[in-house]
Each structure stands twice: as C-alpha cells, then as structure tokens.
Motif scaffolding. Structure first.
Motif, PDB file in Angstrom:
ATOM      1  N   LEU A  80      -9.727   5.361   3.813  1.00 37.85           N
ATOM      2  CA  LEU A  80      -9.277   4.058   3.313  1.00 37.85           C
ATOM      3  C   LEU A  80     -10.352   3.387   2.452  1.00 37.85           C
ATOM      4  CD1 LEU A  80      -7.529   2.751   6.523  1.00 37.85           C
ATOM      5  CD2 LEU A  80      -6.418   3.254   4.350  1.00 37.85           C
ATOM      6  N   THR A 119      -7.763  -1.434  -4.277  1.00 33.09           N
ATOM      7  CA  THR A 119      -6.313  -1.619  -4.432  1.00 33.09           C
ATOM      8  C   THR A 119      -6.008  -3.066  -4.790  1.00 33.09           C
ATOM      9  OG1 THR A 119      -6.068   0.009  -2.718  1.00 33.09           O
ATOM     10  CG2 THR A 119      -4.115  -1.251  -3.275  1.00 33.09           C
ATOM     11  N   ALA A 130      -6.849  -9.531   5.019  1.00 33.90           N
ATOM     12  CA  ALA A 130      -6.975  -9.044   3.645  1.00 33.90           C
ATOM     13  C   ALA A 130      -7.514 -10.164   2.783  1.00 33.90           C
ATOM     14  CB  ALA A 130      -5.637  -8.572   3.108  1.00 33.90           C
ATOM     15  N   ALA A 183     -11.812  -2.026   3.486  1.00 33.59           N
ATOM     16  CA  ALA A 183     -10.920  -0.924   3.089  1.00 33.59           C
ATOM     17  C   ALA A 183     -10.035  -1.338   1.908  1.00 33.59           C
ATOM     18  CB  ALA A 183     -10.051  -0.520   4.268  1.00 33.59           C
ATOM     19  N   LEU A 184      -9.602  -0.355   1.153  1.00 34.25           N
ATOM     20  CA  LEU A 184      -8.633  -0.585   0.059  1.00 34.25           C
ATOM     21  C   LEU A 184      -9.123  -1.605  -0.950  1.00 34.25           C
ATOM     22  CD1 LEU A 184      -5.426  -0.866   2.239  1.00 34.25           C
ATOM     23  CD2 LEU A 184      -6.270   1.172   1.083  1.00 34.25           C
ATOM     24  N   VAL A 243       0.855  -1.202   0.000  1.00 34.46           N
ATOM     25  CA  VAL A 243       0.000   0.000   0.000  1.00 34.46           C
ATOM     26  C   VAL A 243       0.879   1.236   0.000  1.00 34.46           C
ATOM     27  CG1 VAL A 243      -1.931  -1.099   1.162  1.00 34.46           C
ATOM     28  CG2 VAL A 243      -0.114  -0.097   2.512  1.00 34.46           C
ATOM     29  N   THR A 244       0.308   2.372  -0.351  1.00 38.04           N
ATOM     30  CA  THR A 244       1.081   3.614  -0.375  1.00 38.04           C
ATOM     31  C   THR A 244       1.343   4.074   1.055  1.00 38.04           C
ATOM     32  OG1 THR A 244      -0.827   5.055  -0.352  1.00 38.04           O
ATOM     33  CG2 THR A 244      -0.094   4.275  -2.495  1.00 38.04           C
ATOM     34  N   GLY A 277     -11.217  -6.871   0.232  1.00 36.78           N
ATOM     35  CA  GLY A 277     -10.514  -5.711   0.791  1.00 36.78           C
ATOM     36  C   GLY A 277      -9.912  -6.036   2.144  1.00 36.78           C
ATOM     37  N   GLN A 321      -1.684   5.520   2.815  1.00 33.34           N
ATOM     38  CA  GLN A 321      -2.625   4.491   3.271  1.00 33.34           C
ATOM     39  C   GLN A 321      -2.070   3.761   4.486  1.00 33.34           C
ATOM     40  OE1 GLN A 321      -2.775   2.499  -0.450  1.00 33.34           O
ATOM     41  NE2 GLN A 321      -4.728   3.431  -1.063  1.00 33.34           N
ATOM     42  N   THR A 322      -0.761   3.467   4.424  1.00 33.19           N
ATOM     43  CA  THR A 322      -0.123   2.803   5.555  1.00 33.19           C
ATOM     44  C   THR A 322      -0.350   3.617   6.829  1.00 33.19           C
ATOM     45  OG1 THR A 322       1.587   1.997   4.094  1.00 33.19           O
ATOM     46  CG2 THR A 322       2.059   1.924   6.432  1.00 33.19           C
TER      47      THR A 322
END
Lengths: 613, 249
Positions: free
Chosen positions: A588, A612, A552, A608-609, A518-519, A556, A522-523
């Motif tokens: 997120l 991604t 995860a 979340a995410l 993750v970026t 998500g 986001q982290t």
C-alpha cells in the motif's frame, strides 16, 4: 404549341380592340365634320378656312407641323329633344373643350402648355332640353393639337343615353381602367421582385425583372398621367418618357439573358454604352429640337425590344420546360403588339393611336409573373426537399452513431466483464491462493505441529480470505475502483459482531475516507490488514477493548488497530502474521508500525496510498 | 396481526419487541454436519436438545409442522425436494404455522435467495459460513425479539425504497413478485436511518449508542422492517388474488 397559343391570344386581343368600333343601332356615329385651325389664344372659331374632314380625324393630316388649336364643327339631327341623350367622344388628343349649340359643356384643365394630357380619356356628356333642340344640333370641339403626338379627334357618337354610356364605359375600360390596373399590378410585381432580389442576391433574373418593370412603369405613366407634371412642357415629358422606354428595353434584354442563364458581358456592355449615349443625347437636346430624335429613339428602342423577344424565343426554342414556354407566349404577344405599335406610331398600315403594347402588357406581366413565381416556388421546393434530405441524413447519421455507441458500449461491457473476471482471478490467486500455499508450506515445513486447532486456524484464515474476496466482489460488481467506505462495511459489521460476541468492545473511528476511492487490489490489502489485525485481537490478545481507526488526509491513509490486551507473548505463528501485515503495508506504499506492551498493542500503516489522489 | 396494524406500528416511534421463544425448534437441513452444528449452536444458547427436531427435506418438515407445534424453524434454502422459501410461504398460508418464527439458514453466495426469503416472511437469516459465535449472537437477537441484519440486506432495502422505479427494477431482477410502489409499506424515518447506519457497517450496539436507544429497540426496528418487506409482498399477493377473483373484494 407556344406559337399557336400566342396567335390565339393575339387574335383575341385584336377582336377585343375592334369590337369597340362596331356601332350600336340606338347610337348615331358622327362621321363628317368641318375643321379650321387657329392659334392658342383664340376663343371663338375663325370664320374662314373651314375644311370638310372625316371623323375620327388626325388634324396633322391637313396641317403638317402645326401646333395650335383646331376647331371641329359637326351637326346631327335630334328627333326628340326630350329623350335621354348621351354624347360620347372616344378621346381628344391632347386636350380640348366641347360646346353644344354654343354652350361650353366640357373643358380640360389646361388648354395651353403645360397642356393637359387627356389623350387617352374618353368623354361622356349628358344632353337635355333646353340645350338640346328638336331638329339640327351643333357640336363644336376645340382641340389643342401638338403635331408630334398625333393630334386627333376620336370617334364621336350621339344617341340614347344608356347605349351611349355603355359605349363610353367600353372605351374607358380599354383606354383608362385597364391601363391603370396594369400600372398597379406592374408596380406591385416590380417592387416585389426587386425586394426578393435584395433579399436573395443570387436570383439575378428576379432583380432584372423587377428593375425592368419599374422602368416600364416610367414609360407606362405616359398612358395614365393627365398632366405633364413635373415638367412644364409636353416635349420634356415625352423625352423623359422615351428614355424610360429605352432603359426598360435594356433591362428587359438583360433579364432575358439572365432568365436563360446566359451572360454576354461584351454585348451587354456595348448595349448599355449605347443606351447611355442615346439617353444622354435625348436629354441634352434643346426644346423644340428633340422630337425628330425622340421618334427615331422610340423606333430604335421598339426594334431592339422586338429583337430581345426574338432572342428569348430563339434561346428557349428547344426548352421543354413550362416556364420558358410561358415566357414565349409573352414574347410572342410582345412581338405582335410591338410590331403593330411601331407601325401605328408611324401611321403605317394602322391609323389608330391605340397602342397594343399597353393593353397586352397586362397579359405579359401575368405571364412573366407566373414564370417567376413558378421558379420561386420551385426553388422553395428544392429547399424543402433539401431539408427533408438533410433531416434524413441527420437521422441516418444519428442511427449510425447510436449503433456505433451501442457497439462500443458492448465492447466496453465485454472488456469490463473480462476485467472483473481477471480482477477476481487475481484476487483469488493472490489472496486465497497465497494463503493456501502458505498453509501448505507451513504444514509441510513442520508436519509435527499439525494439531486440530492449528488446522482449524489455517482453514479459518482461508475462509476469511475467501469472505473478503466475495464481499468486495459483491459490493461493487462493475468498475475498477470503488469507495473504500462501502467496501469496509461488511468487514466492519462482521468483525464488530465477532468482537462483541467475544466480549470485546470495539470502537471504529473513521475520518476523511468517505470520498476515498481505491482499486480492488488496494481495497483487499486494506481489508486484509484490518481483518488480520482484528483476528489477532480476537484470538490472542485477551483484550476487552479494541479500537480501529482509518484516517485519510493529504498525507495519505493511515490505518491503526489497537487493543488493551496482554500484548504479543510467545504465541507461535505471531511472526508470520506480522510479516504478512508488513508486506501489505509495503504494497500500500505505507510505513508499518508495530508496538506491543501489556495493556496496549498497536499495529498501524502510516501514509499509505499517498500517491493516490 | 392484520395489515393496518402493521402500518400503525410503522408510524409509532418504538417497535414491538416481544420476546420470541426458541424452543421447540425444527431444523430443516439435509446436510447432517450443518444439522449437528445448528443443534450445537442452539444448545449453546440454552435450547434443550430434546426439543430440537430435524427434517432433511420439505415433506418431512411439513409433516412435522402438521404434527407438532414449533416456536422456531431453521430452514435451509437448497433442500432436496424444493426451496426452503416455498416452505416459508407454505407456513404463512396456514393458520397453524403463521406465527412460527422462520429463520433461513443460507450461505452468503445465495444473497438473492435470502432477500426472497425475507419477502416470503422469514424473521431472520443465518449465514452458514459465519463463526458459531456470530450464529449464537444472531439467535440471541431473535430470541430477544430483534432480528440480525447485514449491510448488504440494508443496502437492498434502501434501494427498494429509495426510488420506486429503481425499486421495481431491482425487485423485478431479484424477485418477480415483489412489491410495486403502490403496495409497498413505507418505512419510517427512524427505520431508514437505521438501515443507512447498518449499510455503513455499524452493528446494533453502535447504532443504539448513536441514536440513544437500547440495542433491543434497534433490533426491534429491524424486525419490523423485515415484516414490512413481507407485508408489501403479501399486499401485492392479495391484490393479485383479488384481481384474479380468488378472493372476495
């Protein structure tokens, strides 16, 4: 220079050819004979019609257009019959038999058509008693004469055996061996250059040279073959031979043009058409009628060959390079020898049947071979130089590429560093800055609440925020994104120890996040969420157990923090913490869930995410 | 304890976990607030305030170390007259202070210095910005005979042992005279396993549960890992000293 050198060569060869006629003292040259003619079948010489003739002798001087047997009778005085004696005959054209004192000593394989072709071959006979008598001895030569091919008895010498044999060897060298060597060398070179051309079709000069050499061999075999095989008559042999010579001259002329990098399509076509017609006529003439035409063809061909050499000389006249000059030497030789041969062929000025073109052909071949080898080596050189240049170019291109890549890498590094700094600034601004502003706002809003514990709480919040930013900045100093599980480790370790120090047993339950990347923004949101939730557990819950779950999956990332504490009572400031966590959940892209009951409090982000990968 | 004993210990399954006294203690720290905080923390785990001495620089610390016999020295890295790491090195060159437990007090921002301190022979380290509760826990761990560790230190050690080339590059970047591959003391498989778990953020208790060992055993392992870091540096130093002719071969 080329011209002078050419003349030197010519004189040297003429000298070599004439030195053979210089007689040695232990040898007696027989210079007079009597001759008589008879038909093919006669076994003994007729009694009538003897003529006095010189030796060597062309029999067709005395009997024009005569084909048949000519007998030569000679005598010589032998002082000591016990002496080792040798008899040398330069040649018998076309074939013959030799008798000494009435005894047959030598006979060619075939004395009638297909007549043996022994016209070049010198003979040596070893004589001894009782054959040899003291005083007068008689030598009888039976010559099979064909009018068209210069029927002749060559020089005859008799005397001391060693000297006679040495003379014989000299004749043999010039008349047989040299021709055979030349033939072999020509054959090799012809095949070599023709093969070279087959491999590299661009080298047309090589191809034409190879072809002309092979055609030349077809003519040159005339000097080597000892029978007219595969033909039954010498006339057919001679016709085919003349055709080869004609074709050779054609190919040679094209070679000259190609060598000088010329193309004369119309002249060449005309030449080949002429040659084709001439050859067709030659081969179609009936037996017995071809000889006059053949003679004309050879003369025309010879003249054309000389023209080709003149052409070569004129085309390369101003050329200063080595190869055309070498070729000019060859051309001069050819010119001189060819002129001589043409004249000798018609018995004009020269009366021997020694043709120089066959002897000089050897030098010729060497010159041309040297030229072509030179050219071949030069093109190899060019290829090698090209390789070197190519290699250098490739090296230069590679260096340039490396420089570019390095430059690009530097730019990328600069960008990356700039990006990192921006990230860090953003993290500081969003996180620490936000917290600072929040704290200031809180104090401004309600300055009456400003107690030491409250202030401490605000400061600790700020410190924790700073802690997170430092942690994430240190774990993965380069790059935009990093593995969440690595970033989580410092927080997990620190919070675990804090919880433990506070007597709260914690359990971490992670699944599926090993590969989650993750970026940094986001982290930070994930870590802040966990940190805030656990700080709440530490400060307010009074719990003795906490569990933290990060899972995860395709649906998500879900984050869950729960404890077994008393739940959220009316503790002041709780609302702000929850709002903050809800905001992070939104950022997120997940749903925030919160439930609080005595004995179980749970905050979570679900889904979340999700977008991604 | 000599080097071969360290190697021997590295081979054995369970480390030595001798309890470690915390008093008398010396605090080498120039910031009086931090001094006061450390005194408070030490007092919290039962160290008598009277047995705690303070030094605000290296010179004073050396004088005190010469005069008294301490069990524990807490050393700040950035001191007015030099680096705390040099003081640790000085202590390890002297027979009288060789066995004193040296603990570095540092801020996280100087993590490179923490690693250097471990190489120099520090038994452990405390991070100033941590909660008092964490400092207390760390000191208790040291008292039990263990050593506290953070994921970043675990990662560093794993990198150093992972591949000799990387080790040397990392080591050269961080510390000019770190062990080269010949001088390094190999970690046992268990120690490596523990480092991996620490790097993932697990604390001693979690590791202990996962490996079915006691927390004390795990902490003892960590202490022995730190010692190996120091020994590898020392081996290197001895090697260099010998090659320079400073020590008999």
């Amino acid at each position: 220079m080329g011209v002078r050198f050419g003349w030197v060569m010519v004189w040297a060869l003429l000298f070599a050819a004439t030195v053979a006629s210089a007689q040695e003292s232990p040898l007696h040259a027989i210079e007079h004979a009597e001759a008589v003619r008879s038909d093919w079948e006669t076994i003994t010489p007729p009694d009538e019609g003897w003529l006095a003739v010189p030796i060597p002798d062309f029999s067709n001087r005395h009997w024009r257009n005569f084909n048949g047997v000519v007998w030569y009778r000679m005598e010589w005085e032998q002082a000591d019959p016990a002496q080792d004696t040798g008899l040398v005959i330069e040649h018998l054209n076309m074939a013959g038999a030799v008798y000494v004192n009435g005894t047959l000593l030598l006979r060619d394989a075939s004395l009638v058509e297909p007549l043996s072709r022994m016209w070049k071959v010198p003979r040596y006979l070893s004589l001894a008693p009782p054959l040899l008598k003291a005083g007068r001895n008689t030598l009888l030569v039976r010559l099979s004469a064909l009018d068209q091919y210069g029927p002749r008895v060559g020089r005859i010498s008799v005397g001391e055996a060693a000297a006679a044999y040495a003379l014989y060897e000299r004749y043999k060298l010039l008349r047989v061996d040299l021709l055979e060597y030349t033939f072999a060398v020509d054959a090799t070179l012809g095949v070599f250059f023709l093969t070279l051309w087959l491999m590299r079709r661009g080298e047309v000069a090589f191809g034409w040279y190879g072809l002309s050499t092979l055609l030349w061999l077809g003519y040159q075999i005339n000097f080597i073959a000892t029978s007219p095989w595969p033909f039954s008559r010498n006339e057919t042999w001679a016709s085919v031979n003349a055709c080869f010579l004609t074709l050779f001259v054609g190919a040679y002329a094209v070679f000259v043009l190609r060598f000088c990098e010329r193309r004369w399509p119309r002249a060449e076509s005309a030449m080949w058409a002429t040659i084709a017609i001439a050859v067709a006529v030659m081969l179609s003439l009936p037996e017995g009628a071809s000889d006059p035409y053949r003679v004309k063809l050879i003369i025309a061909t010879g003249a054309f060959g000389l023209t080709a050499n003149v052409l070569l000389l004129s085309l390369t006249w101003r050329d200063k390079r080595l190869e055309p000059r070498l070729l000019c030497v060859a051309a001069w030789l050819y010119l001189v020898a060819g002129t001589h041969d043409l004249l000798a062929f018609r018995r004009i000025f020269f009366t021997s049947d020694d043709y120089y073109t066959d002897a000089t052909a050897f030098v010729n071949t060497l010159c041309i071979a040297a030229v072509l080898a030179w050219r071949y080596a030069r093109s190899l050189d060019r290829i090698e130089q090209f390789n070197v240049r190519l290699h250098n170019d490739v090296a230069a291109a590679r260096n340039e590429l490396a420089e570019n890549l390095k430059h690009q890498h530097e730019i990328e590094m600069t960008h990356a560093r700039l990006g990192e700094r921006l990230n860090l600034v953003r993290d500081l601004h969003d996180g620490l800055g936000g917290s600072l502003l929040g704290s200031i706002a809180a104090i401004e809003h309600a300055p009456e609440k400003l107690s030491a514990p409250y202030l401490l709480k605000l400061l600790r919040g700020l410190r924790d925020e700073l802690r997170l930013i430092v942690d994430t900045a240190i774990i993965e100093p380069a790059g935009e994104a990093s593995a969440l599980v690595e970033q989580l480790a410092p927080l997990r370790h620190r919070m675990s120890r804090l919880l433990e120090a506070s007597g709260i047993a914690c359990r971490w339950d992670l699944s599926g996040i090993d590969a989650l990347v993750v970026t940094s923004a986001q982290t930070l949101d994930v870590l802040r969420f966990v940190q805030e939730a656990l700080t709440n557990v530490l400060k307010h819950s009074g719990a003795c157990e906490a569990c933290i779950g990060l899972h995860a999956s395709d649906a998500g990332l879900s984050i869950e923090v729960c404890d077994n504490g008393g739940g959220l009572g009316d503790t002041p400031g709780q609302g702000a913490g929850l709002r903050s966590m809800q905001m992070r959940a939104q950022r997120l892209g997940g749903r925030f869930a919160f439930s609080s009951n005595p004995g179980e409090t749970r905050v979570a982000i679900v889904g979340a995410l999700a977008a991604t990968p | 304890m000599n080097e071969s004993q360290w190697v021997e210990m590295g081979r054995s399954g369970s480390p030595e976990t001798a309890a470690c006294a915390l008093a008398p203690a010396l605090i080498v720290e120039d910031d009086t607030h931090v001094q006061a905080r450390l005194v408070r923390v030490l007092a919290e785990i039962g160290v008598d305030a009277a047995s705690i001495h303070r030094a605000e620089n290296i010179a004073v610390a050396q004088r005190l170390l010469d005069t008294y016999s301490f069990a524990l020295v807490l050393i700040d890295i950035g001191l007015p007259d030099g680096s705390g790491i040099d003081l640790i090195g000085w202590m390890h060159r002297r027979e009288s202070t060789l066995r004193v437990t040296a603990v570095v007090v540092s801020s996280f921002a100087t993590q490179d210095l923490i690693l250097q301190a471990l190489h120099a022979g520090a038994t452990g380290y405390l991070l100033k910005e941590r909660e008092d509760a964490e400092l207390t826990a760390s000191l208790r761990s040291i008292e039990r005979g263990g050593a506290p560790i953070d994921p970043f230190v675990a990662r560093y050690i794993l990198r150093v042992i992972a591949t000799p080339l990387v080790a040397r590059a990392v080591a050269d970047a961080i510390l000019p005279v770190v062990a080269d591959e010949n001088a390094s003391v190999p970690l046992t498989r268990r120690e490596e396993e523990i480092l991996h778990l620490v790097a993932q953020g697990l604390i001693s208790r979690e590791i202990a549960e996962r490996l079915s060992r006691s927390t004390l055993t795990i902490e003892g392992h960590i202490k022995s890992i730190f010692r190996k870091l120091h020994v590898s540096t020392r081996t290197q130093a001895i090697y260099q000293a010998r090659s320079l002719g400073l020590l008999p071969r």
